[in-house]
Design a protein around this motif. Structure first.
Motif, PDB file in Angstrom:
ATOM      1  N   ARG A 199      -5.161 -59.560   8.837  1.00  0.00           N
ATOM      2  CA  ARG A 199      -3.782 -59.644   9.315  1.00  0.00           C
ATOM      3  C   ARG A 199      -3.049 -58.313   9.102  1.00  0.00           C
ATOM      4  NH1 ARG A 199      -0.319 -60.492  12.905  1.00  0.00           N
ATOM      5  NH2 ARG A 199       1.795 -60.999  12.195  1.00  0.00           N
ATOM      6  N   ALA A 200      -3.323 -57.640   8.000  1.00  0.00           N
ATOM      7  CA  ALA A 200      -2.684 -56.356   7.729  1.00  0.00           C
ATOM      8  C   ALA A 200      -3.059 -55.338   8.802  1.00  0.00           C
ATOM      9  CB  ALA A 200      -3.086 -55.852   6.351  1.00  0.00           C
ATOM     10  N   PHE A 201      -4.320 -55.334   9.217  1.00  0.00           N
ATOM     11  CA  PHE A 201      -4.759 -54.405  10.248  1.00  0.00           C
ATOM     12  C   PHE A 201      -4.124 -54.750  11.594  1.00  0.00           C
ATOM     13  CE2 PHE A 201      -8.059 -52.823  13.320  1.00  0.00           C
ATOM     14  CZ  PHE A 201      -7.825 -51.480  13.095  1.00  0.00           C
ATOM     15  N   GLU A 202      -3.993 -56.049  11.883  1.00  0.00           N
ATOM     16  CA  GLU A 202      -3.339 -56.473  13.127  1.00  0.00           C
ATOM     17  C   GLU A 202      -1.884 -56.012  13.159  1.00  0.00           C
ATOM     18  OE1 GLU A 202      -3.869 -60.659  13.202  1.00  0.00           O
ATOM     19  OE2 GLU A 202      -5.924 -60.573  13.990  1.00  0.00           O
ATOM     20  N   MET A 203      -1.216 -56.083  12.006  1.00  0.00           N
ATOM     21  CA  MET A 203       0.174 -55.636  11.928  1.00  0.00           C
ATOM     22  C   MET A 203       0.277 -54.131  12.174  1.00  0.00           C
ATOM     23  SD  MET A 203       1.401 -57.968   8.687  1.00  0.00           S
ATOM     24  CE  MET A 203       3.088 -57.332   8.606  1.00  0.00           C
ATOM     25  N   LEU A 204      -0.667 -53.373  11.625  1.00  0.00           N
ATOM     26  CA  LEU A 204      -0.693 -51.928  11.873  1.00  0.00           C
ATOM     27  C   LEU A 204      -0.891 -51.628  13.354  1.00  0.00           C
ATOM     28  CD1 LEU A 204      -2.808 -50.409   8.940  1.00  0.00           C
ATOM     29  CD2 LEU A 204      -0.438 -49.858   9.505  1.00  0.00           C
ATOM     30  N   LYS A 205      -1.826 -52.324  13.979  1.00  0.00           N
ATOM     31  CA  LYS A 205      -2.092 -52.100  15.400  1.00  0.00           C
ATOM     32  C   LYS A 205      -0.875 -52.445  16.249  1.00  0.00           C
ATOM     33  CE  LYS A 205      -5.867 -54.475  16.071  1.00  0.00           C
ATOM     34  NZ  LYS A 205      -7.015 -55.022  16.844  1.00  0.00           N
ATOM     35  N   GLN A 206      -0.176 -53.536  15.882  1.00  0.00           N
ATOM     36  CA  GLN A 206       1.011 -53.932  16.632  1.00  0.00           C
ATOM     37  C   GLN A 206       2.115 -52.881  16.519  1.00  0.00           C
ATOM     38  OE1 GLN A 206       1.046 -56.853  18.562  1.00  0.00           O
ATOM     39  NE2 GLN A 206       2.780 -55.730  19.439  1.00  0.00           N
ATOM     40  N   LEU A 207       2.285 -52.347  15.310  1.00  0.00           N
ATOM     41  CA  LEU A 207       3.263 -51.277  15.116  1.00  0.00           C
ATOM     42  C   LEU A 207       2.905 -50.048  15.949  1.00  0.00           C
ATOM     43  CD1 LEU A 207       3.843 -51.455  11.248  1.00  0.00           C
ATOM     44  CD2 LEU A 207       5.587 -51.793  13.013  1.00  0.00           C
ATOM     45  N   SER A 208       1.624 -49.748  15.995  1.00  0.00           N
ATOM     46  CA  SER A 208       1.150 -48.605  16.769  1.00  0.00           C
ATOM     47  C   SER A 208       1.448 -48.786  18.252  1.00  0.00           C
ATOM     48  CB  SER A 208      -0.355 -48.419  16.550  1.00  0.00           C
ATOM     49  OG  SER A 208      -0.870 -47.424  17.405  1.00  0.00           O
ATOM     50  N   GLN A 209       1.189 -49.989  18.773  1.00  0.00           N
ATOM     51  CA  GLN A 209       1.420 -50.264  20.191  1.00  0.00           C
ATOM     52  C   GLN A 209       2.908 -50.282  20.519  1.00  0.00           C
ATOM     53  OE1 GLN A 209      -0.639 -53.945  20.830  1.00  0.00           O
ATOM     54  NE2 GLN A 209      -2.670 -53.049  20.524  1.00  0.00           N
ATOM     55  N   ASP A 210       3.702 -50.926  19.651  1.00  0.00           N
ATOM     56  CA  ASP A 210       5.140 -51.056  19.919  1.00  0.00           C
ATOM     57  C   ASP A 210       5.848 -49.706  19.904  1.00  0.00           C
ATOM     58  OD1 ASP A 210       4.755 -53.760  20.100  1.00  0.00           O
ATOM     59  OD2 ASP A 210       5.553 -54.232  18.109  1.00  0.00           O
ATOM     60  N   SER A 211       5.393 -48.813  19.038  1.00  0.00           N
ATOM     61  CA  SER A 211       6.054 -47.508  18.914  1.00  0.00           C
ATOM     62  C   SER A 211       5.344 -46.415  19.706  1.00  0.00           C
ATOM     63  CB  SER A 211       6.123 -47.100  17.434  1.00  0.00           C
ATOM     64  OG  SER A 211       4.806 -46.975  16.893  1.00  0.00           O
ATOM     65  N   ASN A 212       4.242 -46.784  20.363  1.00  0.00           N
ATOM     66  CA  ASN A 212       3.446 -45.811  21.124  1.00  0.00           C
ATOM     67  C   ASN A 212       3.063 -44.625  20.247  1.00  0.00           C
ATOM     68  OD1 ASN A 212       2.108 -44.842  23.402  1.00  0.00           O
ATOM     69  ND2 ASN A 212       3.892 -43.695  24.117  1.00  0.00           N
ATOM     70  N   THR A 213       2.592 -44.958  19.039  1.00  0.00           N
ATOM     71  CA  THR A 213       2.243 -43.952  18.040  1.00  0.00           C
ATOM     72  C   THR A 213       0.799 -44.157  17.608  1.00  0.00           C
ATOM     73  OG1 THR A 213       4.525 -44.002  17.241  1.00  0.00           O
ATOM     74  CG2 THR A 213       2.900 -42.974  15.802  1.00  0.00           C
ATOM     75  N   LYS A 214       0.106 -43.075  17.329  1.00  0.00           N
ATOM     76  CA  LYS A 214      -1.277 -43.179  16.881  1.00  0.00           C
ATOM     77  C   LYS A 214      -1.364 -44.023  15.617  1.00  0.00           C
ATOM     78  CE  LYS A 214      -2.877 -38.741  18.730  1.00  0.00           C
ATOM     79  NZ  LYS A 214      -3.442 -37.408  18.386  1.00  0.00           N
ATOM     80  N   LEU A 215      -2.454 -44.779  15.531  1.00  0.00           N
ATOM     81  CA  LEU A 215      -2.635 -45.674  14.386  1.00  0.00           C
ATOM     82  C   LEU A 215      -2.614 -44.912  13.073  1.00  0.00           C
ATOM     83  CD1 LEU A 215      -3.189 -48.617  13.572  1.00  0.00           C
ATOM     84  CD2 LEU A 215      -5.637 -48.128  13.755  1.00  0.00           C
ATOM     85  N   ALA A 216      -3.236 -43.738  13.044  1.00  0.00           N
ATOM     86  CA  ALA A 216      -3.263 -42.944  11.812  1.00  0.00           C
ATOM     87  C   ALA A 216      -1.857 -42.515  11.406  1.00  0.00           C
ATOM     88  CB  ALA A 216      -4.150 -41.723  11.989  1.00  0.00           C
ATOM     89  N   ASP A 217      -1.000 -42.193  12.389  1.00  0.00           N
ATOM     90  CA  ASP A 217       0.371 -41.783  12.085  1.00  0.00           C
ATOM     91  C   ASP A 217       1.198 -42.955  11.569  1.00  0.00           C
ATOM     92  OD1 ASP A 217      -0.230 -39.205  12.864  1.00  0.00           O
ATOM     93  OD2 ASP A 217       0.501 -39.486  14.915  1.00  0.00           O
ATOM     94  N   VAL A 218       0.968 -44.136  12.155  1.00  0.00           N
ATOM     95  CA  VAL A 218       1.652 -45.337  11.666  1.00  0.00           C
ATOM     96  C   VAL A 218       1.246 -45.613  10.223  1.00  0.00           C
ATOM     97  CG1 VAL A 218       1.834 -47.854  11.929  1.00  0.00           C
ATOM     98  CG2 VAL A 218       1.935 -46.370  13.942  1.00  0.00           C
ATOM     99  N   ALA A 219      -0.059 -45.471   9.948  1.00  0.00           N
ATOM    100  CA  ALA A 219      -0.548 -45.690   8.584  1.00  0.00           C
ATOM    101  C   ALA A 219       0.115 -44.726   7.616  1.00  0.00           C
ATOM    102  CB  ALA A 219      -2.066 -45.533   8.553  1.00  0.00           C
ATOM    103  N   GLN A 220       0.266 -43.471   8.020  1.00  0.00           N
ATOM    104  CA  GLN A 220       0.902 -42.473   7.155  1.00  0.00           C
ATOM    105  C   GLN A 220       2.357 -42.832   6.890  1.00  0.00           C
ATOM    106  OE1 GLN A 220      -0.706 -39.739   5.648  1.00  0.00           O
ATOM    107  NE2 GLN A 220       1.196 -39.908   4.473  1.00  0.00           N
TER     108      GLN A 220
END
Length: 229
Positions: A199-220
């Motif tokens: 679920r944590a990874f799904e939340m990261l991916k959703q944030l990445s898609q919603d903000s149109n930001t790379k997953l690594a940048d969202v993680a940072q």
């Protein structure tokens, strides 16, 4: 090729291969290549490497003197010359006398002014977005022959392999860094919201898609919120 020169080339290539096995920068490897070219090719008074990116930017590296860098700058200024042409198109280009060279009139005149009469440029097969050439310059006319072309081609292949290996290493380091950042961010989300790893990874991916930001940048960003930066 004469047996002695063949033996010298084989010995030097073995030394270069052993040196490359140790952790070394591309610049250090290329410096070994250019110094070896100067050692094994009698007519090469100075040697350098030119890398040209698709955007037109260039790097002049590992010159055995300042002259190769000066000549590279002249070529990029006039957008002509054997080093640029070898890097982008031709496999081997040889000039026996720049005083009578018709292919690059502006560059040839500048080379003569700097005391260079002969040139030998060998293409480096580097990567899709970057081309390169190993370039040798002589102060005398007719300084290079077919044997020199062979030696230059062998050294250029070694230089190209070193550049590609370095880039692969950089890509691996980047991938490992990205993986570590995502793992750390997942841990923060799991702790903060009481969810499992999936679920944590799904939340990261959703944030990445919603903000149109790379997953690594969202993680940072997630990591930064915890550290207070």
């Amino acid at each position: 090729m004469a047996p002695l020169r063949t033996q010298q080339l084989a010995e030097r290539m073995a030394e270069l291969a052993r040196a490359t096995a140790a952790p070394r920068s591309v610049e250090q490897v290329l410096e070994d290549v250019t110094s070896t070219a100067r050692e094994l090719i009698p007519g090469a008074d100075t040697v350098g490497v030119l890398l040209v990116a698709k955007g037109g930017t260039f790097e002049s590296l590992a010159g055995t003197s300042e002259l190769p860098h000066t000549l590279d700058e002249i070529q990029m200024k006039y957008n002509e010359g054997p080093c640029v042409q070898a890097a982008l198109n031709e496999q081997i280009l040889r000039t026996d006398d720049f005083r009578t060279e018709p292919r690059w009139s502006q560059y040839s005149a500048a080379a003569v002014e700097h005391g260079v009469l002969s040139g030998l440029s060998v293409k480096l097969y580097t990567a899709e977005r970057t081309a390169g050439a190993l370039n040798m310059f002589g102060s005398q006319p007719n300084a290079f022959d077919a044997e020199d072309e062979t030696i230059g081609a062998v050294l250029a292949a070694h230089a190209a392999a070193a550049i590609l290996a370095s880039r692969e290493g950089e890509q691996l380091k980047s991938a490992m860094s990205t993986r570590d950042r995502i793992g750390q961010a997942k841990g923060i989300i799991m702790e903060r919201y009481g969810v499992d790893e999936v679920r944590a990874f799904e939340m990261l991916k959703q944030l990445s898609q919603d903000s149109n930001t790379k997953l690594a940048d969202v993680a940072q960003r997630v990591i930064d919120t915890r550290s207070g930066t």
